[in-house]
Design an enzyme around this catalytic site. Structure first.
Site, PDB file in Angstrom:
ATOM      1  N   CYS A 128      10.858  34.228  70.717  1.00 30.26           N
ATOM      2  CA  CYS A 128      11.876  35.061  70.996  1.00 30.26           C
ATOM      3  C   CYS A 128      12.391  36.193  70.071  1.00 30.26           C
ATOM      4  CB  CYS A 128      13.174  34.064  71.295  1.00 30.26           C
ATOM      5  SG  CYS A 128      14.394  34.708  72.007  1.00 30.26           S
ATOM      6  N   ASP A 197      20.608  28.691  67.751  1.00 27.92           N
ATOM      7  CA  ASP A 197      21.663  28.744  68.383  1.00 27.92           C
ATOM      8  C   ASP A 197      22.748  27.906  68.045  1.00 27.92           C
ATOM      9  OD1 ASP A 197      21.543  31.377  70.361  1.00 27.92           O
ATOM     10  OD2 ASP A 197      19.651  30.343  70.431  1.00 27.92           O
TER      11      ASP A 197
END
Ligand code: RUB
Length: 305
Positions: A128, A197
């Site tokens: 990512c 996250d």
């Protein structure tokens, strides 16, 4: 559309992506909105701010850094004796700038610490797009380390292309693979490092969907798996048994015109359990999952208020 609404739209559409960029943009929008609010007294002012905080938070449900930052700013306001709306707006500015300053400082420390983990002539795997991982890789390059990167494209929104562009621009030799080739190419890597996250109370990592596959692949070939993160991505509510919500995104991101009756699931994130994580690379050093909650409670007591 005003600046606040534009920020909401850009976060929802992933034009603004990655936990850090999302939090920074949310703080700036919150600061801006506070200046537009007309209110007779402190209670009314705080009530309106709570509403705008919720609007921001709802853009991405799996982003505790954004939640923590807005809570930090609002708490400072609530605890202050100040009552006059103009002065309260000033206080928001001060608290927001303080949070942003500390966030930048923490990321700079992580870049230094993380760069020391990158070995000369090694191959680093990433997934990512994480601005924190990017900072580390660029810092390692700046320090004269020679290494290569293998990275995923990160379907369905291809955040891997942002990573690819940045790495190529920085002059770091980079190879992109499709997400499903992780297990095939992991054998070529010496370590993997991804962003974060969420850090949960069980020390699990929540990060872009596919992170768990990468961590499992690392375990299978016995290479270390790291997550680079500021500690303010901890979700204090998970200490009280809250299960972190995994954001489900629009199926159209996967297939815009699918056959009727086809069910498509599009989770944005997955959960990597602590036993697959060698360490978190943080502003307080390289910390094992076993001790991360303790380090967070020692250094970030405001998160638990
Ligand atoms: C991005 C992602 C990143 C983390 C960390 O997901 O999972 O690894 O957010 O990023 P999305 P950072 O593109 O869906 O936001 O290190 O920049 O905070």
């Amino acid at each position: 559309m005003d600046f606040f609404q534009k920020t909401i739209k850009d976060i929802k559409s992933i034009k603004i992506q990655g936990a850090t960029n999302v939090a920074i943009s949310a703080i700036k929008a919150f600061k801006w909105k506070a200046k537009q609010i007309k209110s007779k007294n402190k209670i009314e002012f705080i009530g309106k701010l709570e509403h705008y905080k919720r609007e921001l938070i709802e853009t991405r449900p799996t982003e505790p850094l954004m939640r923590n930052s807005l809570r930090y700013i609002l708490n400072l306001l609530k605890r202050s004796d100040e009552r006059e709306p103009k002065k309260l707006v000033k206080l928001i500015d001060i608290a927001a700038d303080e949070f942003l300053f500390n966030l930048t400082k923490a990321k700079q420390k992580i870049a230094q610490i993380g760069a020391s983990v990158i070995k000369n002539n090694s191959v680093i795997f990433t997934h990512c797009h994480s601005s924190t991982v990017m900072d580390i890789l660029k810092m390692a390059k700046k320090k004269g380390k020679k290494f290569e990167v293998i990275q995923t494209e990160s379907r369905p929104l291809y955040q891997g292309r942002i990573t690819a562009k940045e790495l190529v621009k920085a002059g770091i030799p980079t190879t992109m693979i499709v997400d499903s080739a992780v297990s095939t190419y992991i054998k070529k890597a010496d370590m993997a490092i991804v962003g974060a996250d969420v850090i949960t109370a069980e020390s699990s990592l929540i990060n872009k969907i596919g992170t768990l596959n990468l961590a499992l692949a690392c375990k299978r070939v016995s290479i270390p798996f790291f997550s680079a993160t500021v500690l303010a991505k901890f979700d204090p509510e998970t200490m009280f048994g809250k299960q972190e919500e995994i954001e489900m995104r629009n199926p159209k991101e996967v297939w815009d015109k699918p056959p009727r009756r086809l069910k498509i699931l599009n989770p944005a994130f997955d959960v990597t359990p602590r036993e697959l994580i060698n360490a978190y690379v943080t502003e307080e050093g390289i910390i094992t999952p076993e001790s991360i909650s303790e380090v967070i409670s020692l250094n970030y007591s405001w998160m638990f208020r």
